[in-house]
Design a protein around this motif. Structure first.
Motif, PDB file in Angstrom:
ATOM      1  N   ASN A   1      -2.467   3.245  -0.498  1.00 33.83           N
ATOM      2  CA  ASN A   1      -3.427   3.640   0.533  1.00 33.83           C
ATOM      3  C   ASN A   1      -2.698   4.519   1.553  1.00 33.83           C
ATOM      4  O   ASN A   1      -2.168   4.028   2.553  1.00 33.83           O
ATOM      5  CB  ASN A   1      -4.017   2.406   1.213  1.00 33.83           C
ATOM      6  CG  ASN A   1      -5.155   2.758   2.162  1.00 33.83           C
ATOM      7  OD1 ASN A   1      -5.180   3.834   2.740  1.00 33.83           O
ATOM      8  ND2 ASN A   1      -6.090   1.835   2.318  1.00 33.83           N
ATOM      9  N   PRO A   2      -2.657   5.829   1.300  1.00 33.15           N
ATOM     10  CA  PRO A   2      -1.896   6.736   2.175  1.00 33.15           C
ATOM     11  C   PRO A   2      -2.340   6.691   3.634  1.00 33.15           C
ATOM     12  O   PRO A   2      -1.511   6.827   4.541  1.00 33.15           O
ATOM     13  CB  PRO A   2      -2.167   8.113   1.560  1.00 33.15           C
ATOM     14  CG  PRO A   2      -2.516   7.838   0.131  1.00 33.15           C
ATOM     15  CD  PRO A   2      -3.252   6.537   0.153  1.00 33.15           C
ATOM     16  N   LYS A   3      -3.652   6.515   3.881  1.00 35.59           N
ATOM     17  CA  LYS A   3      -4.140   6.497   5.262  1.00 35.59           C
ATOM     18  C   LYS A   3      -3.593   5.288   6.025  1.00 35.59           C
ATOM     19  O   LYS A   3      -3.190   5.401   7.187  1.00 35.59           O
ATOM     20  CB  LYS A   3      -5.669   6.484   5.282  1.00 35.59           C
ATOM     21  CG  LYS A   3      -6.297   7.793   4.826  1.00 35.59           C
ATOM     22  CD  LYS A   3      -7.817   7.740   4.954  1.00 35.59           C
ATOM     23  CE  LYS A   3      -8.444   9.077   4.543  1.00 35.59           C
ATOM     24  NZ  LYS A   3      -9.919   9.051   4.667  1.00 35.59           N
ATOM     25  N   LEU A   4      -3.588   4.132   5.361  1.00 34.49           N
ATOM     26  CA  LEU A   4      -3.072   2.931   6.010  1.00 34.49           C
ATOM     27  C   LEU A   4      -1.573   3.056   6.256  1.00 34.49           C
ATOM     28  O   LEU A   4      -1.075   2.711   7.329  1.00 34.49           O
ATOM     29  CB  LEU A   4      -3.350   1.700   5.154  1.00 34.49           C
ATOM     30  CG  LEU A   4      -2.804   0.364   5.680  1.00 34.49           C
ATOM     31  CD1 LEU A   4      -3.337   0.067   7.072  1.00 34.49           C
ATOM     32  CD2 LEU A   4      -3.131  -0.773   4.721  1.00 34.49           C
TER      33      LEU A   4
ATOM     34  N   THR B   1       3.003   3.999   9.834  1.00 37.99           N
ATOM     35  CA  THR B   1       4.119   4.877  10.184  1.00 37.99           C
ATOM     36  C   THR B   1       4.030   5.308  11.643  1.00 37.99           C
ATOM     37  O   THR B   1       5.033   5.337  12.363  1.00 37.99           O
ATOM     38  CB  THR B   1       4.144   6.114   9.281  1.00 37.99           C
ATOM     39  OG1 THR B   1       4.207   5.701   7.911  1.00 37.99           O
ATOM     40  CG2 THR B   1       5.332   7.006   9.590  1.00 37.99           C
ATOM     41  N   SER B   2       2.822   5.660  12.089  1.00 40.51           N
ATOM     42  CA  SER B   2       2.646   6.100  13.475  1.00 40.51           C
ATOM     43  C   SER B   2       2.975   4.979  14.455  1.00 40.51           C
ATOM     44  O   SER B   2       3.565   5.217  15.508  1.00 40.51           O
ATOM     45  CB  SER B   2       1.207   6.586  13.697  1.00 40.51           C
ATOM     46  OG  SER B   2       0.278   5.521  13.584  1.00 40.51           O
TER      47      SER B   2
ATOM     48  N   TYR C   1       0.778  -1.240   0.000  1.00 44.45           N
ATOM     49  CA  TYR C   1       0.000   0.000   0.000  1.00 44.45           C
ATOM     50  C   TYR C   1       0.810   1.291   0.000  1.00 44.45           C
ATOM     51  O   TYR C   1       0.232   2.375   0.045  1.00 44.45           O
ATOM     52  CB  TYR C   1      -0.963  -0.006   1.192  1.00 44.45           C
ATOM     53  CG  TYR C   1      -2.005  -1.083   1.088  1.00 44.45           C
ATOM     54  CD1 TYR C   1      -2.991  -1.015   0.098  1.00 44.45           C
ATOM     55  CD2 TYR C   1      -1.998  -2.185   1.936  1.00 44.45           C
ATOM     56  CE1 TYR C   1      -3.945  -2.014  -0.019  1.00 44.45           C
ATOM     57  CE2 TYR C   1      -2.952  -3.193   1.818  1.00 44.45           C
ATOM     58  CZ  TYR C   1      -3.924  -3.102   0.839  1.00 44.45           C
ATOM     59  OH  TYR C   1      -4.868  -4.085   0.712  1.00 44.45           O
ATOM     60  N   SER C   2       2.123   1.218  -0.047  1.00 47.13           N
ATOM     61  CA  SER C   2       2.911   2.444  -0.150  1.00 47.13           C
ATOM     62  C   SER C   2       2.788   3.052  -1.540  1.00 47.13           C
ATOM     63  O   SER C   2       2.520   2.353  -2.520  1.00 47.13           O
ATOM     64  CB  SER C   2       4.385   2.155   0.154  1.00 47.13           C
ATOM     65  OG  SER C   2       4.557   1.843   1.514  1.00 47.13           O
ATOM     66  N   ARG C   3       3.015   4.356  -1.632  1.00 47.38           N
ATOM     67  CA  ARG C   3       2.900   5.053  -2.921  1.00 47.38           C
ATOM     68  C   ARG C   3       3.956   4.605  -3.916  1.00 47.38           C
ATOM     69  O   ARG C   3       3.725   4.574  -5.121  1.00 47.38           O
ATOM     70  CB  ARG C   3       2.994   6.566  -2.710  1.00 47.38           C
ATOM     71  CG  ARG C   3       1.778   7.174  -2.043  1.00 47.38           C
ATOM     72  CD  ARG C   3       1.998   8.636  -1.727  1.00 47.38           C
ATOM     73  NE  ARG C   3       3.086   8.802  -0.745  1.00 47.38           N
ATOM     74  CZ  ARG C   3       3.487   9.973  -0.307  1.00 47.38           C
ATOM     75  NH1 ARG C   3       2.941  11.084  -0.760  1.00 47.38           N
ATOM     76  NH2 ARG C   3       4.447  10.055   0.586  1.00 47.38           N
TER      77      ARG C   3
ATOM     78  N   ALA D   1       0.087   5.807   6.642  1.00 47.21           N
ATOM     79  CA  ALA D   1       0.272   6.786   7.721  1.00 47.21           C
ATOM     80  C   ALA D   1       0.051   6.132   9.082  1.00 47.21           C
ATOM     81  O   ALA D   1       0.767   6.423  10.051  1.00 47.21           O
ATOM     82  CB  ALA D   1      -0.681   7.958   7.533  1.00 47.21           C
ATOM     83  N   PHE D   2      -0.935   5.241   9.148  1.00 47.91           N
ATOM     84  CA  PHE D   2      -1.210   4.526  10.389  1.00 47.91           C
ATOM     85  C   PHE D   2      -0.042   3.615  10.758  1.00 47.91           C
ATOM     86  O   PHE D   2       0.402   3.586  11.912  1.00 47.91           O
ATOM     87  CB  PHE D   2      -2.490   3.706  10.241  1.00 47.91           C
ATOM     88  CG  PHE D   2      -2.798   2.817  11.414  1.00 47.91           C
ATOM     89  CD1 PHE D   2      -3.141   3.358  12.642  1.00 47.91           C
ATOM     90  CD2 PHE D   2      -2.738   1.436  11.295  1.00 47.91           C
ATOM     91  CE1 PHE D   2      -3.423   2.541  13.728  1.00 47.91           C
ATOM     92  CE2 PHE D   2      -3.014   0.614  12.367  1.00 47.91           C
ATOM     93  CZ  PHE D   2      -3.349   1.169  13.589  1.00 47.91           C
TER      94      PHE D   2
END
Length: 259
Positions: A132-135, A140-141, A16-18, A137-138
């Motif tokens: 999927n940027p939201k996933l 990453t956090s 899911y990474s860009r 980002a999650f």
């Protein structure tokens, strides 16, 4: 050394990474937090990108873990139908050369000075249509939080263990009041620092002594000598403590080492 969720999280990152650049950035974080003693180095040279795996020499079988990381990463790259330029591994295999194709459909050097994968810069930056940027980002956090916790925990434990070195062969005089004073903090502050990372002074001290005990058993020292060096009045007290920490007697632990 590998925690169960490692490959699952790594798989999600790659799916899911860009692009692979983002994947590898998170890969470095997860490798450092999920796989002890392994580091990832990413270098760019002209139009090529090299991903190198470097194991700390202090861990057992470092080349095995380097090649484990290499195999997992190569499998993810090929699952996306991306091309690998070539692979280098420290392992020695007879009758093999860099001209032969590996299972990953690329040349492989079986007798190199490093463990690495080389891909093109275009592959490194190739856009992912199902990103999927939201996933990401999650994920990453989570990685950042775990990395911060690990860093805080290691720093405080390292400081305590450094002070414990001063009590060599005199561990029965160790107490939290003296250690906290030498750290320049109150007893409550030290307890709070350790509790934030799900441990306490007794557990930290026990883990330190356990490492020392295992090392001395590995070196062949007797239970009686180890008991004295760790501050126990009687070997039986040391044996009970060792069992409470490992569910093994010192003798069984030594036999397992020999086995």
């Amino acid at each position: 050394q590998i925690r169960p969720n490692y490959s699952e999280l790594l798989g999600l990152i790659f799916v899911y990474s860009r692009n692979m650049k983002e994947s590898f950035k998170l890969l470095q974080t997860y490798i450092n937090t999920e796989l002890e003693g392994i580091n990832v180095l990413i270098t760019k040279n002209h139009d090529m990108v090299k991903i190198q795996f470097i194991a700390d020499p202090i861990i057992d079988y470092p080349s095995l873990y380097e090649n484990l990381c290499l195999s997992m990463l190569a499998a993810f790259i090929r699952s996306k139908r991306y091309t690998i330029k070539h692979i280098t591994t420290k392992l020695q295999t007879s009758n093999k050369s860099i001209n032969e194709k590996s299972v990953f459909n690329c040349p492989i050097n079986f007798h190199g000075t490093e463990t690495s994968i080389v891909i093109s810069h275009n592959t490194f930056m190739k856009k992912n249509t199902i990103a999927n940027p939201k996933l990401v980002a999650f994920l990453t956090s989570i990685a950042q939080e775990k990395l911060q916790q690990q860093t805080t925990r290691n720093n405080m434990i390292d400081k305590v263990e450094t002070l414990l070195l001063n009590y060599e062969n005199n561990y029965n005089s160790v107490n939290i009041e003296e250690i906290s004073s030498q750290l320049g903090m109150s007893v409550n502050s030290l307890r709070n620092q350790l509790s934030k990372n799900n441990t306490n002074f007794r557990q930290t001290f026990n883990q330190y002594k356990l490492k020392k005990a295992k090392l001395m058993l590995k070196e062949g020292q007797s239970v009686k000598v180890i008991s004295y060096l760790l501050g126990y009045a009687e070997p039986s007290s040391f044996i009970r403590w060792f069992i409470s920490q490992t569910n093994l007697t010192p003798t069984t632990f030594k036999k397992d080492l020999q086995g």
